[in-house]
Write a protein that holds these residues in place. Structure first.
Motif, PDB file in Angstrom:
ATOM      1  N   ASP A 231      -1.922   2.839  -5.001  1.00  0.00           N
ATOM      2  CA  ASP A 231      -1.767   4.170  -4.401  1.00  0.00           C
ATOM      3  C   ASP A 231      -3.057   4.938  -4.627  1.00  0.00           C
ATOM      4  O   ASP A 231      -3.609   4.943  -5.729  1.00  0.00           O
ATOM      5  N   LYS A 232      -3.503   5.602  -3.586  1.00  0.00           N
ATOM      6  CA  LYS A 232      -4.775   6.338  -3.708  1.00  0.00           C
ATOM      7  C   LYS A 232      -4.624   7.564  -4.594  1.00  0.00           C
ATOM      8  O   LYS A 232      -5.603   8.046  -5.168  1.00  0.00           O
TER       9      LYS A 232
ATOM     10  N   GLU B 237      -7.472   2.915  -3.202  1.00  0.00           N
ATOM     11  CA  GLU B 237      -7.179   3.230  -1.805  1.00  0.00           C
ATOM     12  C   GLU B 237      -7.506   2.035  -0.915  1.00  0.00           C
ATOM     13  O   GLU B 237      -8.539   1.387  -1.084  1.00  0.00           O
TER      14      GLU B 237
ATOM     15  N   THR C  13      -9.002   0.915   2.349  1.00  0.00           N
ATOM     16  CA  THR C  13      -9.909   1.565   3.309  1.00  0.00           C
ATOM     17  C   THR C  13     -10.043   0.767   4.601  1.00  0.00           C
ATOM     18  O   THR C  13     -10.537   1.280   5.598  1.00  0.00           O
TER      19      THR C  13
ATOM     20  N   VAL D 237       0.860  -1.195   0.000  1.00  0.00           N
ATOM     21  CA  VAL D 237       0.000   0.000   0.000  1.00  0.00           C
ATOM     22  C   VAL D 237       0.887   1.234   0.000  1.00  0.00           C
ATOM     23  O   VAL D 237       1.651   1.464   0.938  1.00  0.00           O
TER      24      VAL D 237
ATOM     25  N   LEU E 197     -10.709  -2.322  -0.647  1.00  0.00           N
ATOM     26  CA  LEU E 197     -10.129  -1.296  -1.514  1.00  0.00           C
ATOM     27  C   LEU E 197     -11.251  -0.459  -2.112  1.00  0.00           C
ATOM     28  O   LEU E 197     -12.349  -0.954  -2.361  1.00  0.00           O
ATOM     29  N   ARG E 198     -10.923   0.835  -2.360  1.00  0.00           N
ATOM     30  CA  ARG E 198     -11.893   1.695  -3.054  1.00  0.00           C
ATOM     31  C   ARG E 198     -11.219   2.266  -4.291  1.00  0.00           C
ATOM     32  O   ARG E 198     -10.110   2.811  -4.197  1.00  0.00           O
TER      33      ARG E 198
ATOM     34  N   ARG F  41      -3.012   3.035  -9.715  1.00  0.00           N
ATOM     35  CA  ARG F  41      -3.275   4.354  -9.126  1.00  0.00           C
ATOM     36  C   ARG F  41      -4.773   4.576  -8.954  1.00  0.00           C
ATOM     37  O   ARG F  41      -5.587   3.978  -9.669  1.00  0.00           O
TER      38      ARG F  41
ATOM     39  N   ASP G 236       2.449   3.447   3.473  1.00  0.00           N
ATOM     40  CA  ASP G 236       1.473   4.488   3.169  1.00  0.00           C
ATOM     41  C   ASP G 236       1.765   5.803   3.888  1.00  0.00           C
ATOM     42  O   ASP G 236       0.854   6.590   4.154  1.00  0.00           O
TER      43      ASP G 236
END
Ligand code: FAD
Length: 488
Positions: free
Chosen positions: A32-33, A125, A127, A8, A140-141, A122, A159
């Protein structure tokens, strides 16, 4: 879909982690968010030890070709030179400080990861997650708002300072926040009367100003602003500070990035919780003095990757993974203390103490031995694991690196696609037996010994065991601790 490792964060630490795991053929995802890589120059300094370790992976050359080599660090008060420390004495093929914007380091690491078949996802995220004991269930979102469940064998939180992984594990991030604030400016500079490959520091009664060369005519300036509230400066404020604290004639123009920042000095005690690890800023943050933060994080990743690869391939006992937190937490403690001391020395406010500091620095750094020791420490070549649970033996009468110390070789340790220990010894029946018995852990051939004795060197180039020429039980003892399936 199930894959071995979920990394992450695709900052420099996550990218290093993913690239090392990909090199060792461990299936992984890296998310990566953020939708794009950073375009900020943030961490500029890449030190010798990091380059040596990247060299094992074949990607140091790209860094060296892109960065700017600084060979000297100078400290002045106005026009008076207090000390000049050369980095060329560092016993490394990379005997300089490589200055390269973090945005470029990330670009190079991502290209390296891609060359190994990996790809950053990319806009994805993490969560939440739950350690199920035999795997980690991750939520994950995606950028379009859709949710995904993913089951990983291992979760690695790279992260960053505000790590969700650390937060959800409830691990205390213990330490302090400094009261002093800083400003940062990436600008074009003229009239600085120093060679373009020198890191230049000015100590002044009002505070310190440091110029890090980035490219010809372009510098990163950092200055402390005392207890003033944290804020992004404008160019005028940076000019005022530089004019007030540095020799006359320095002009600044074309700012690329102006920012304010504060300093936290914090770390977690344990980098591991079950199937979850932390690395980089998620595990430790410190003052940028000495430029060690990113380097330390990348070296966390390198330390963990070979161990995880050996365990995942079924070559090493899972207990090997416990050494990661012990070894790296000890290093972070040292770095926190060193960078904190450097920051406080540069920021001394009392006039008498400032004069004392300048006098002592001038006298001490006049000795070449002190200069060399400082250069070695900054370049992280003195980092080692003297208290590692993996270390065995020592044979005090032998010359050469002791267990936990770094060893250099013409053919780097830990290169190639399988992490292997190296056995350095004269050829003998016992040596051949050892190679066969621990074939899954050892490089297939002995490396010649330059001095009498036997050395067992880890894939990251640190000595695990040192023994007299006939003292094979010490080597066997060390390998037995690690080897999951010795050949009987
Ligand atoms: C002004 C400044 C100057 C510095 N100078 C130096 C220097 O000279 N030398 C040095 O060594 N260090 C320096 N540092 C420190 C250095 O920038 C950090 O140590 C480094 O960026 C840490 O890398 P990282 O990969 O651990 O974390 P980061 O670079 O913070 O990367 C973390 C990544 O994780 C992603 N992420 C976070 N949460 C999630 C989530 N839930 N899901 C998915 N993705 C997530 C983020 O988007 C980010 O991309 C400096 C820092 C600053 C701010």
């Amino acid at each position: 879909m199930k894959k071995s490792v979920l990394v992450v964060g695709a900052g420099p630490v996550g990218l290093t982690m993913a690239a090392e795991l990909a090199r060792f053929k461990i299936p992984l995802r890296i998310i990566d968010k953020a939708l794009a890589r950073t375009d900020k120059s943030k961490a500029l300094a890449v030190w010798a030890r990091t380059l040596e370790l990247l060299d094992r992976a074949g990607c140091a050359d790209a860094f060296v070709a892109t960065g700017l080599k600084a060979e000297t660090v100078s400290i002045s008060r106005g026009d008076e030179l207090i000390a000049r420390v050369s980095l060329t004495s560092v016993d490394s093929p990379f005997n300089y400080l490589l200055l390269i914007p973090q945005s470029e380091s990330e670009r190079l690491l991502e290209a390296h990861l891609q060359s190994l078949g990996g790809k950053v996802e990319r806009g994805v995220e993490l969560t939440g997650f739950s350690d199920l004991g035999t795997s980690v269930s991750c939520s994950l979102r995606h950028a379009d708002g859709s949710a995904e469940s993913f089951e990983a064998d291992w979760l690695i939180g790279c992260d960053g300072a505000h790590s969700l992984v650390r937060g959800r594990l409830g691990l205390p991030f213990e330490g302090d926040t400094l009261a002093t604030h800083f400003i940062l400016a990436d600008v074009h500079v003229a009239g600085l009367n120093f060679p373009g490959n020198e890191l230049v520091m000015f100590w002044h009664a009002d505070g310190a100003v440091v110029f890090f060369p980035i490219a010809p005519g372009r510098y990163r300036i950092i200055a402390d602003i005392g207890n003033s509230p944290q804020h992004d400066p404008d160019l005028e404020e940076v000019r005022r500070i530089v004019n007030g604290r540095c020799p006359p004639g320095i002009t600044l123009s074309n700012p690329i990035w102006l920012a304010g920042f504060g300093i936290n000095e914090r770390k977690v005690e344990n980098y591991r919780s079950g199937r979850i690890f932390l690395a980089g800023d998620a595990a430790h943050i410190h003052s940028p003095a000495g430029g060690q933060g990113m380097n330390t994080g990348m070296q966390d990743a390198i330390n963990l990757a070979w161990k995880l690869a050996l365990v995942e391939h079924g070559d090493a006992k899972p207990a090997l993974l416990d050494s990661y937190s012990d070894e790296r937490s000890e290093v972070a403690k040292q770095i926190l203390s060193d960078s904190g001391r450097m920051t406080r020395v540069a920021m001394v406010e009392n006039h008498f103490m400032q004069n004392l500091r300048n006098f002592v620095a001038h006298r001490l750094l006049g000795f070449s031995g002190v200069q060399h020791a400082m250069a070695d420490r900054l370049s992280e070549i003195t980092i080692g694991y003297p208290h590692s649970q993996l270390n065995t033996g020592s044979s005090k009468n032998l010359k050469g690196p002791k267990p936990g110390e770094r060893m250099l070789a013409e053919k780097p340790f830990g290169a190639g696609n399988t992490p292997r220990f190296a056995l350095i010894a004269a050829d003998s029946a016992e040596a051949q037996t050892m190679l066969q018995r621990h074939a899954r852990l050892l490089e297939p051939a002995l490396r010649p010994a330059e001095a009498p004795g036997i050395w067992l060197v880890r894939p990251d180039g640190y000595v695990a065991a040192r023994a007299g020429a006939d003292d094979w039980p010490i080597i066997e003892g060390c390998l037995t601790k690690i080897d999951l399936a010795p050949v009987s």
